[in-house]
Structure formats: structure tokens, C-alpha cells
Design an enzyme around this catalytic site. Structure first.
Site, PDB file in Angstrom:
ATOM      1  N   ASP A  44      12.539   4.656  12.953  1.00 22.33           N
ATOM      2  CA  ASP A  44      13.022   4.726  14.337  1.00 22.33           C
ATOM      3  C   ASP A  44      13.739   6.039  14.637  1.00 22.33           C
ATOM      4  O   ASP A  44      13.521   6.648  15.681  1.00 22.33           O
ATOM      5  CB  ASP A  44      13.971   3.554  14.630  1.00 22.33           C
ATOM      6  CG  ASP A  44      13.284   2.208  14.460  1.00 22.33           C
ATOM      7  OD1 ASP A  44      12.129   2.077  14.912  1.00 22.33           O
ATOM      8  OD2 ASP A  44      13.887   1.310  13.851  1.00 22.33           O
ATOM      9  N   HIS A  72      22.127  16.218  19.682  1.00 21.23           N
ATOM     10  CA  HIS A  72      23.435  16.803  19.370  1.00 21.23           C
ATOM     11  C   HIS A  72      24.533  15.740  19.264  1.00 21.23           C
ATOM     12  O   HIS A  72      25.616  16.044  18.765  1.00 21.23           O
ATOM     13  CB  HIS A  72      23.829  17.829  20.435  1.00 21.23           C
ATOM     14  CG  HIS A  72      22.965  19.039  20.435  1.00 21.23           C
ATOM     15  ND1 HIS A  72      23.365  20.253  19.905  1.00 21.23           N
ATOM     16  CD2 HIS A  72      21.702  19.237  20.873  1.00 21.23           C
ATOM     17  CE1 HIS A  72      22.368  21.138  20.023  1.00 21.23           C
ATOM     18  NE2 HIS A  72      21.368  20.541  20.619  1.00 21.23           N
ATOM     19  N   ASP A 189      20.859  29.780  19.869  1.00 22.86           N
ATOM     20  CA  ASP A 189      19.751  28.850  20.115  1.00 22.86           C
ATOM     21  C   ASP A 189      18.401  29.559  20.005  1.00 22.86           C
ATOM     22  O   ASP A 189      18.162  30.555  20.678  1.00 22.86           O
ATOM     23  CB  ASP A 189      19.941  28.254  21.511  1.00 22.86           C
ATOM     24  CG  ASP A 189      18.832  27.315  21.941  1.00 22.86           C
ATOM     25  OD1 ASP A 189      18.070  26.837  21.079  1.00 22.86           O
ATOM     26  OD2 ASP A 189      18.740  27.049  23.168  1.00 22.86           O
ATOM     27  N   HIS A 358       7.961  21.186  35.648  1.00 22.38           N
ATOM     28  CA  HIS A 358       8.985  21.184  34.603  1.00 22.38           C
ATOM     29  C   HIS A 358       9.325  22.614  34.208  1.00 22.38           C
ATOM     30  O   HIS A 358       8.440  23.474  34.145  1.00 22.38           O
ATOM     31  CB  HIS A 358       8.504  20.424  33.359  1.00 22.38           C
ATOM     32  CG  HIS A 358       9.444  20.555  32.190  1.00 22.38           C
ATOM     33  ND1 HIS A 358      10.671  19.930  32.152  1.00 22.38           N
ATOM     34  CD2 HIS A 358       9.336  21.261  31.027  1.00 22.38           C
ATOM     35  CE1 HIS A 358      11.275  20.242  31.022  1.00 22.38           C
ATOM     36  NE2 HIS A 358      10.500  21.046  30.321  1.00 22.38           N
ATOM     37  N   HIS A 362      15.926  25.969  27.738  1.00 21.41           N
ATOM     38  CA  HIS A 362      16.295  26.911  26.684  1.00 21.41           C
ATOM     39  C   HIS A 362      15.948  28.344  27.064  1.00 21.41           C
ATOM     40  O   HIS A 362      14.978  28.597  27.778  1.00 21.41           O
ATOM     41  CB  HIS A 362      15.582  26.540  25.384  1.00 21.41           C
ATOM     42  CG  HIS A 362      15.960  25.195  24.851  1.00 21.41           C
ATOM     43  ND1 HIS A 362      17.033  25.001  24.012  1.00 21.41           N
ATOM     44  CD2 HIS A 362      15.413  23.962  25.064  1.00 21.41           C
ATOM     45  CE1 HIS A 362      17.126  23.720  23.715  1.00 21.41           C
ATOM     46  NE2 HIS A 362      16.156  23.073  24.335  1.00 21.41           N
ATOM     47  N   HIS A 384      19.009  26.100  15.656  1.00 21.09           N
ATOM     48  CA  HIS A 384      18.271  25.221  16.571  1.00 21.09           C
ATOM     49  C   HIS A 384      16.801  25.626  16.689  1.00 21.09           C
ATOM     50  O   HIS A 384      16.361  26.107  17.727  1.00 21.09           O
ATOM     51  CB  HIS A 384      18.907  25.191  17.968  1.00 21.09           C
ATOM     52  CG  HIS A 384      20.326  24.753  17.990  1.00 21.09           C
ATOM     53  ND1 HIS A 384      21.104  24.795  19.129  1.00 21.09           N
ATOM     54  CD2 HIS A 384      21.133  24.269  17.009  1.00 21.09           C
ATOM     55  CE1 HIS A 384      22.321  24.365  18.849  1.00 21.09           C
ATOM     56  NE2 HIS A 384      22.357  24.038  17.561  1.00 21.09           N
ATOM     57  N   ASP A 437      15.467   2.646   9.931  1.00 20.21           N
ATOM     58  CA  ASP A 437      14.373   1.734  10.239  1.00 20.21           C
ATOM     59  C   ASP A 437      14.980   0.378  10.575  1.00 20.21           C
ATOM     60  O   ASP A 437      15.467  -0.327   9.696  1.00 20.21           O
ATOM     61  CB  ASP A 437      13.426   1.624   9.035  1.00 20.21           C
ATOM     62  CG  ASP A 437      12.202   0.765   9.334  1.00 20.21           C
ATOM     63  OD1 ASP A 437      12.120   0.227  10.452  1.00 20.21           O
ATOM     64  OD2 ASP A 437      11.327   0.643   8.464  1.00 20.21           O
TER      65      ASP A 437
END
Length: 549
Positions: A44, A72, A189, A358, A362, A384, A437
Site C-alpha cells: 500500500d 513530505h 529540488d 495541468h 516544480h 528530491h 501492507d
């Protein structure tokens, strides 16, 4: 001496967690999770390995969060029950964290301390200023971490948005001010480093939405990340502009819009929001459904609509479906399947491949170069990103004049040290990934994943053998049962040949090996896997069962 160690985020997208250590005191920046990769069957969530922090928990002065995205903050519900330390963040960030902790029955058990951009925190040997940044979620910050060894700038996730939706611009003056004072290291980043030029402003999405709303003949269903409050705001504003009601649907979308509205980060135009129970009362050309599921998540509201399994909303011809988010690597197949199902039901589907619906949160190359130019660090550490992103970002830093020996290509677990002599890589600490999981945390490892992969690819064969307890001779016939391997009714010849081959192999075992149940099990497993590989080029998982009678 200052040591900087990434427990996650250097070599992958997500899992962001950095440790800063000086004078036997520790500061942690972010505690994120990662969603599972394709080979992590049944998993998961993925968490950073907290092993380094557990024996040092009394040295931790606090955790500072740069923003509210789960990559984060998502590890906090798993970390805080083990390591109870203050958590600092901006108002919206802590609002989202508080909601997540409540899901884990941790509400009121964590010390959450609100801090605003421009505020400075005194945490032992660390003096940390929060610096306003722009990102795809409101209230993000970068950090200026002042230590006895020097100042480290941690950008957090950022972009330079000249026209932010909320009017809150990135504080470039603060970054430049630290650049003038002298910066030991810049941690920047790297997510979008492969993109040339500048990242478009979030307001560009508003223009694309205008066009979609203008052309849509009937219902509009918009799927977006629930944490992207600026995107949600633009959908709401555009709906109000075109006289449409908005139904907010999906647990995380409902929760995040409520939190953002209560905290003043989201403006809800009067008489705009409707309930799902009003769906049939609103004319189709006056309706917008705002939901989640833009990544093709199978249990999301949009995926259930696409499969015609949603109780209230059924996709039909004339509907316009907008996927207002990036195709995240690894999710492409699920997204394409979702689009196919929506098209099959007659919807017009608009996504980032066919429209400017969209924009990234970043920084692209020119913005990354501007950050390096403002801060002018002595040392540079890309963070990152996957390994290729880190390599590309170092190349960019060298173009900006930072010497190669002052650029550190570090990965999770690497120790970056700074002392009077300068900066250097000083070895590694053990680190890794913890898989979640269901309710199990860390009880799934490489072996379990390998077995799941084999089960998924070649199936399983259960071999039951009866052995006389005294003589160790085989009793009766060997029983073979399979699942996901072959049609047993149509493959009796193969199975009988496998039984005969196994019986012969067991009969030829030396007496001392037949005396051991473990040795018998291993012989059964190896013999059958070799037989099936030679006979039909498959290697199912073999489960041997030895019954002594």
C-alpha cells in the site's frame, strides 16, 4: 561538524526525509512516504527506514515540514508513535497533518507547532528561518538552516510563479539575502530538472479551464489532486463564472477543501456548492463534479464512474471529463485504461497530453539556475529526484560555476559532512525502505515480493506427500494441486508425469535425507520446479507438504 543524511528522497520521487546533525543534536526536515512501484505487489505504502533515528530520539529537537504533500508528511503517523517530538509547519500544512493523524487515532497526541513564513525557530544549535515558496500546494516554505558550521538552504519543492493564484509570491529576496551573507550548501529540488525553460504559472490552467467550460455541452467532471488547493480554487471560480453548481465528491477532496476553507486558503463563492443528493435536480449544462482519481486509482470515485459501478454518477455521452494532473510515472497504464473506459461510455476526455490543463509545481532549468545564482552556495547537493535527475542537476550547477568537487551526488544513507576543512562524503549509514501492507508495517520484504511475483506470473503448485514415520517410505499417491498455473483437467498427463518424476526422485534419496522433513520439503520443491521448467518453461511457486503417518 555538521552532518547531512537523507533517509529518503535522493534516488526516488517521494519518501523525502533529511537529517541534520551537529553537536549531538538532530533536526529532521520532512517525513514523507512513497507510493509503491509496479513490482511491489500488494504493498500500500512505502516509508523511509527510521532505524537511524530510533536510538537517537532524545537528540531530536524537532521535525520541520516544508509543505503538506504526503511525500513530505505521510510517514508522520508511523514515526510519531515511536519518536514523539515537536512538529513545525505552516498553518495549512499542519491542518492537513492534523486530519491525517486523526485517521490513525493520534489526534491530540502529537505536538504540532504552527510557524509562518518569515518566522525563525530556535532549536538548540539550529536556527531556522521559514521562507515562502510557490508550489502546487499552498503555504509551502523553503528553509534557511543556520548551524555552527554555516548556513544550509533547503528549497523544499518550489517553482517561480510570477502570478500565483493566491497572490502569495515566493520570497526571492530572502534567498538572495542569505546568498549575500554566505551559504555553505544549497539543497535544491531536482524533480523537474529535465524540463528546459520556465514552468508555466498556475494561472495558465485557469485559461484552459475557461475554454473547457465554454465548449462543454453538458456535465463537466474534473479530477485533480485534492491537495492542489490552487487548482481547486480555479475550478470553483470558473464554475461560478459560467453559472454552474459544483458537487465536491471523494473523501480526500471533501476533507481537504473543508480544511482549506476553514483555514482561509480556499474561497467558496456564494451558493456554489451542492450536495451529491442534488445531482438529479441540477441541469446537466449547469453542473460540475469535482473529484479525485486522476491517476486511475481503482477505488477512486472517477474509476468507479468509468466502470459504471458508482451508485450516483453514471458517465454518459455528452459528459466532459477533465484529468487536471500530471501522468505520474508508473501510473500511465492505469490512466490510459481509465481514459479508454471513459471514452467507451461516450465522454470527451481532456488531459495534459491534449490540453494545457495541468502545469507542474516544480522548477524547470532556468528557475533552478536562478536559485543557484541567488544563493551562490559554496557546496551544492541536488535532492528530491531519481538518480538521473540528481546527475542532471549537478551538471546545471557546474554550468553556474560551482566546482565539480563541491557538488555532491549523494543517495539515501550517504553522510555529507562539513567541518573546518570543508565538505566531503563521510561514508554511509544503513537505510532502506519499509513496506506497508494493510496493518503490517515492515513485515513484507524482498522475499515476500519475489514470491508474490512468482505467484502472479507462474502460479502455485501444492505437493502433498505421505511418509511412513518409521520406515520413511512413501505411502499412497503423491497429490498435486495448482492455482494460476495450468488447467488441471486438461493437463492430467503433465501432472501425472510430475508425480512419477517426484516419486522416483524421493525414492532415490539417501536414507539420512529421507529422515529429515526439511530435506524432503526442499527436495520436493527443487525437483518439481526443475521438472516444470524443463517441461513447459514455467517455474511456479512450489509449496511442499510432508505428512508423517
Amino acid at each position: 561538524m555538521l552532518q547531512v543524511i537523507a533517509l529518503g528522497g535522493l534516488g526516488e520521487i517521494g519518501l523525502n526525509m533529511m537529517v541534520f546533525e551537529t553537536q549531538d543534536q538532530i533536526l529532521v526536515v520532512d517525513a514523507g512516504l512513497m507510493f509503491p512501484e509496479d513490482y511491489m505487489l500488494g504493498v500500500d505504502l512505502v516509508l523511509p527506514d527510521f532505524s537511524y533515528l530510533r536510538p537517537r530520539k532524545n537528540q531530536i529537537r524537532g521535525i520541520i515540514l516544508t509543505h503538506g504533500h504526503e511525500d513530505h508528511t505521510g510517514a508522520l503517523p508511523y514515526l510519531l508513535p515511536e519518536i514523539s517530538v515537536p512538529v513545525f509547519g505552516t498553518r495549512l500544512t499542519l491542518g492537513l497533518v492534523r486530519e491525517k493523524l486523526q485517521e490513525f487515532n493520534l489526534h491530540g497526541k502529537a505536538e504540532l507547532i504552527e510557524a509562518a513564513p518569515g518566522q525563525t525557530l530556535e532549536l538548540g544549535p539550529f536556527r531556522v528561518e521559514l521562507i515562502a515558496t510557490s508550489h502546487s500546494i499552498a503555504d509551502g516554505v523553503g528553509l534557511a538552516i543556520q548551524t555552527p558550521a554555516g548556513t544550509v538552504i533547503h528549497t523544499g519543492d518550489f517553482k517561480l510563479d510570477p502570478t500565483p493564484v493566491d497572490g502569495r509570491r515566493m520570497d526571492l529576496n530572502a534567498f538572495a539575502r542569505y546568498g549575500d551573507q554566505g551559504v555553505l550548501a544549497l539543497l535544491s529540488d531536482s524533480t523537474n530538472v529535465e524540463q528546459e525553460g520556465y514552468t508555466p504559472s498556475e494561472r495558465e490552467v485557469g485559461r484552459a479551464l475557461d475554454e473547457v467550460f465554454h465548449n462543454a455541452p453538458a456535465r463537466i467532471i474534473v479530477a485533480a489532486f485534492s491537495s492542489n488547493i490552487h487548482r481547486v480554487q480555479q475550478v470553483l471560480d470558473t464554475a461560478a463564472q459560467f453559472g454552474r453548481k459544483v458537487i465536491i465528491h471523494g473523501r480526500s477532496m471533501e476533507s481537504n477543501t473543508r480544511i482549506a476553507s476553514e483555514l482561509g486558503y480556499l474561497r467558496l463563492p456564494a451558493n456554489l456548492i451542492a450536495g451529491l443528493d442534488q445531482l438529479d435536480q441540477i441541469p446537466e449544462d449547469r453542473l460540475v463534479v469535482l473529484t479525485t482519481g486522476s491517476q486511475g486509482e481503482p477505488l477512486s470515485a472517477l474509476a468507479r464512474m468509468a466502470r459504471d459501478e458508482h451508485k450516483q454518477v453514471r458517465i454518459k455521452r455528452g459528459d466532459t471529463v477533465v484529468l487536471s494532473s500530471k501522468f505520474i510515472p508508473g501510473h500511465e497504464k492505469a490512466i490510459h485504461n481509465l481514459i479508454n473506459e471513459l471514452c467507451r461510455r461516450g465522454a470527451e476526455v481532456i488531459h495534459e497530453k491534449v490540453s494545457e490543463i495541468h502545469v507542474s509545481g516544480h522548477a524547470s532549468q532556468e528557475e533552478l539556475k536562478l536559485m543557484i545564482g541567488l544563493v551562490r552556495p559554496q557546496y551544492f547537493v541536488p535532492i528530491h529526484g531519481e538518480y538521473r535527475h540528481l546527475v542532471r542537476h549537478i551538471r546545471l550547477a557546474r554550468q553556474m560555476g560551482i566546482p565539480a568537487e563541491n557538488c555532491f551526488l549523494a543517495e539515501d544513507g550517504d553522510i555529507i559532512s562539513f567541518d573546518e576543512e570543508g565538505g566531503f562524503l563521510a561514508g554511509r549509514i544503513p537505510t532502506g525502505r519499509i513496506l506497508v501492507d494493510g496493518k503490517g508495517v515492515g513485515d513484507v520484504g524482498d522475499r515476500v515480493l519475489r514470491e508474490r511475483r512468482i505467484l502472479g506470473e507462474d502460479g502455485v503448485v501444492v505437493a502433498t506427500v505421505l511418509v511412513d514415520q518409521a520406515s520413511r517410505a512413501l505411502q499412497g499417491e503423491i497429490c498435486l494441486e495448482s492455482r494460476g498455473f495450468i488447467f488441471e483437467e486438461e493437463s492430467q498427463t503433465l501432472l501425472q508425469a510430475a508425480k512419477d518424476h517426484l516419486a522416483e526422485a524421493l525414492a532415490n534419496l539417501p536414507p539420512e535425507r529421507r529422515a529429515s522433513v526439511d530435506a524432503l520439503r526442499e527436495e520436493i520443491r527443487i525437483t518439481l520446479r526443475r521438472f516444470f521448467k524443463k517441461a513447459i518453461f514455467r517455474r511456479p511457486e512450489v509449496v511442499p507438504v510432508v505428512v508423517e503417518i
